[in-house]
Scaffold this motif. Structure first.
Motif, short mmCIF file in Angstrom:
data_model
loop_
_atom_site.label_atom_id
_atom_site.label_comp_id
_atom_site.label_asym_id
_atom_site.label_seq_id
_atom_site.Cartn_x
_atom_site.Cartn_y
_atom_site.Cartn_z
N ARG A 54 12.79 72.58 -71.64
CA ARG A 54 13.94 72.92 -72.49
C ARG A 54 13.94 72.06 -73.76
NH1 ARG A 54 16.96 72.37 -67.50
NH2 ARG A 54 17.17 74.41 -66.47
N ALA A 55 13.42 70.83 -73.66
CA ALA A 55 13.41 69.93 -74.81
C ALA A 55 12.53 70.46 -75.94
CB ALA A 55 12.93 68.54 -74.39
N LEU A 56 11.62 71.38 -75.62
CA LEU A 56 10.76 71.96 -76.65
C LEU A 56 11.54 72.80 -77.65
CD1 LEU A 56 7.66 73.04 -74.51
CD2 LEU A 56 7.93 70.99 -75.91
N ALA A 57 12.79 73.13 -77.30
CA ALA A 57 13.64 73.90 -78.21
C ALA A 57 14.27 73.03 -79.29
CB ALA A 57 14.75 74.61 -77.42
N ILE A 63 9.22 72.47 -87.28
CA ILE A 63 8.81 71.86 -88.55
C ILE A 63 7.54 71.05 -88.36
CG2 ILE A 63 9.50 70.25 -90.38
CD1 ILE A 63 12.41 71.01 -89.77
N LEU A 64 7.51 70.26 -87.27
CA LEU A 64 6.31 69.47 -86.97
C LEU A 64 5.11 70.37 -86.72
CD1 LEU A 64 7.61 66.65 -84.58
CD2 LEU A 64 6.62 66.35 -86.84
N LEU A 65 5.35 71.48 -86.02
CA LEU A 65 4.26 72.41 -85.71
C LEU A 65 3.68 73.03 -86.98
CD1 LEU A 65 2.55 73.98 -83.67
CD2 LEU A 65 4.41 75.65 -83.52
N ARG A 67 3.87 71.86 -90.02
CA ARG A 67 3.19 70.81 -90.78
C ARG A 67 1.83 70.49 -90.18
NH1 ARG A 67 6.61 65.97 -90.50
NH2 ARG A 67 7.94 67.08 -91.99
N THR A 68 1.76 70.43 -88.85
CA THR A 68 0.50 70.14 -88.17
C THR A 68 -0.52 71.22 -88.46
OG1 THR A 68 1.64 68.96 -86.38
CG2 THR A 68 -0.58 69.77 -85.92
N LEU A 69 -0.11 72.49 -88.36
CA LEU A 69 -1.02 73.60 -88.64
C LEU A 69 -1.46 73.59 -90.09
CD1 LEU A 69 0.78 76.45 -86.64
CD2 LEU A 69 -1.42 75.41 -86.08
N TRP A 70 -0.54 73.30 -91.01
CA TRP A 70 -0.87 73.32 -92.42
C TRP A 70 -1.88 72.21 -92.77
CZ3 TRP A 70 -1.28 75.97 -96.60
CH2 TRP A 70 -1.32 75.35 -97.84
N VAL A 71 -1.59 70.99 -92.33
CA VAL A 71 -2.50 69.87 -92.62
C VAL A 71 -3.86 70.10 -91.97
CG1 VAL A 71 -2.89 67.39 -92.25
CG2 VAL A 71 -0.63 68.20 -92.94
N SER A 72 -3.87 70.62 -90.75
CA SER A 72 -5.13 70.90 -90.05
C SER A 72 -5.92 71.97 -90.78
CB SER A 72 -4.85 71.34 -88.62
OG SER A 72 -4.16 70.34 -87.90
N PHE A 73 -5.23 73.01 -91.26
CA PHE A 73 -5.91 74.09 -91.98
C PHE A 73 -6.50 73.59 -93.29
CE2 PHE A 73 -5.67 77.33 -95.32
CZ PHE A 73 -6.56 78.27 -94.80
N ILE A 74 -5.70 72.85 -94.07
CA ILE A 74 -6.18 72.34 -95.36
C ILE A 74 -7.38 71.41 -95.16
CG2 ILE A 74 -5.59 70.82 -97.29
CD1 ILE A 74 -4.43 73.57 -97.58
N GLY A 230 3.71 58.99 -94.02
CA GLY A 230 5.10 58.54 -94.00
C GLY A 230 5.92 59.37 -93.04
N ALA A 231 7.24 59.25 -93.13
CA ALA A 231 8.13 59.97 -92.22
C ALA A 231 8.02 61.48 -92.41
CB ALA A 231 9.57 59.51 -92.44
N ASP A 232 7.70 61.92 -93.63
CA ASP A 232 7.61 63.35 -93.90
C ASP A 232 6.21 63.91 -93.71
OD1 ASP A 232 6.51 61.99 -95.99
OD2 ASP A 232 7.33 63.28 -97.56
N SER A 233 5.31 63.12 -93.11
CA SER A 233 3.94 63.60 -92.88
C SER A 233 3.51 63.40 -91.42
CB SER A 233 2.95 62.89 -93.81
OG SER A 233 3.04 61.49 -93.69
N GLN A 234 4.49 63.17 -90.56
CA GLN A 234 4.19 63.03 -89.13
C GLN A 234 3.81 64.39 -88.54
OE1 GLN A 234 4.47 59.63 -87.48
NE2 GLN A 234 4.06 59.57 -89.67
N MET A 235 2.95 64.36 -87.52
CA MET A 235 2.45 65.58 -86.90
C MET A 235 2.80 65.58 -85.41
SD MET A 235 -1.18 65.57 -88.97
CE MET A 235 -1.93 66.91 -88.03
#
Length: 277
Positions: A54-57, A63-65, A67-74, A230-235
């Motif tokens: 339930r915590a996955l909700a 947002i983290l997901l 960002r993770t996909l975007w940084v990984s793709f780039i 930084g705080a806005d680039s955590q994955m």
């Protein structure tokens, strides 16, 4: 069992057992922990619970997901973009220079991964030579910074994973028949057109391997975002590490890890299902 099948089974049994013990079993344990309750003082409680699922909700996870996909793709795209011409050039070298170039690609592995990332901390520091030079030529403002940004995470990730992209592409390029490029040029194709239309399809398997060995590890990366981001680039990897080491909430860490594993495996299952159809 036929003798041929028996010999094939015996030959593949050690590899299968190794994969089962060190890949399949740990993954099953992680999925099992995700359905256990977390103790208030840290650790895994007895019984079964859907609390970690339930915590996955949590609203912050999408947002983290993304960002993770975007940084990984780039990072993956940039690594492939750089590795393709490098692998091409290496494959065209004479054997002695080819081995020297290959050695230069491998040399970064001789230094500890964390030390290399720490070195980038010093390079990207606000008072470092790179920042001072960029300010001197007007490309960086006085209040702008290189360290602690998403760009720093992408830059250091490209540096870290580029050798992993070059090696499989070089292995594929080494087997490529470069006479096909000469034939394409004889038929009127320009050098860039021959490279794109002939060479790239010819090393397709190497590209697929390079994408996998860069993109999948990047999805779980947490050291690079932790040290230069930084705080806005955590994955997602940073959140898993936080839940595991800081919060001691092992079930939620396992649930996040399981979700990430399913994210990686889903395209493979869908591709196989489509091929069977």
């Amino acid at each position: 069992m036929k003798p041929q099948r028996k010999s094939e089974f015996l030959a593949s049994a050690p590899s299968f057992l190794w994969l089962a013990m060190f890949v399949l079993v740990p993954v099953l344990i992680i999925f099992g922990i995700a359905f256990r309750p977390a103790l208030a003082g840290g650790g895994i409680g007895s019984g079964w619970s859907l609390e970690a699922i339930r915590a996955l909700a949590d609203p912050s996870y999408p947002i983290l997901l993304v960002r993770t996909l975007w940084v990984s793709f780039i990072t993956t795209f940039a690594c492939i973009l750089v590795a393709l011409p490098v692998a091409y050039a290496m494959a065209r070298l004479t054997p002695i220079w080819r081995s020297r170039a290959l050695l230069l690609v491998i040399v970064p592995f001789w230094t500890n991964f964390v030390i290399r990332v720490f070195a980038w901390q010093q390079i990207l520091h606000a008072e470092g030579y790179l920042a001072q030079m960029l300010r001197a030529i007007g490309l960086l403002g006085e209040n702008d910074r290189l360290l602690g940004t998403q760009a720093a995470v992408v830059m250091v990730s490209i540096y870290t994973y580029l050798p992993f992209a070059i090696l499989p592409l070089f292995a594929a390029a080494e087997k490529f028949d470069f006479g096909l490029l000469d034939a394409a040029r004889d038929l009127g194709s320009k050098p860039l057109g021959a490279f794109v239309q002939v060479f790239i399809p010819g090393v397709r398997q190497g590209i697929i391997t390079a994408v996998l060995v860069v993109f999948i590890p990047m999805l779980g990366s947490y050291v690079i975002p932790d040290m230069v981001g930084g705080a806005d680039s955590q994955m997602i990897g940073n959140k898993i590490a936080q839940r595991n080491f800081n919060d001691r909430n092992l079930p939620e860490a396992a649930a996040l890890s399981g979700a990430l594993a399913l994210l990686v495996l889903a395209p493979m299952f869908l591709k196989r299902k489509g091929a069977e159809a």
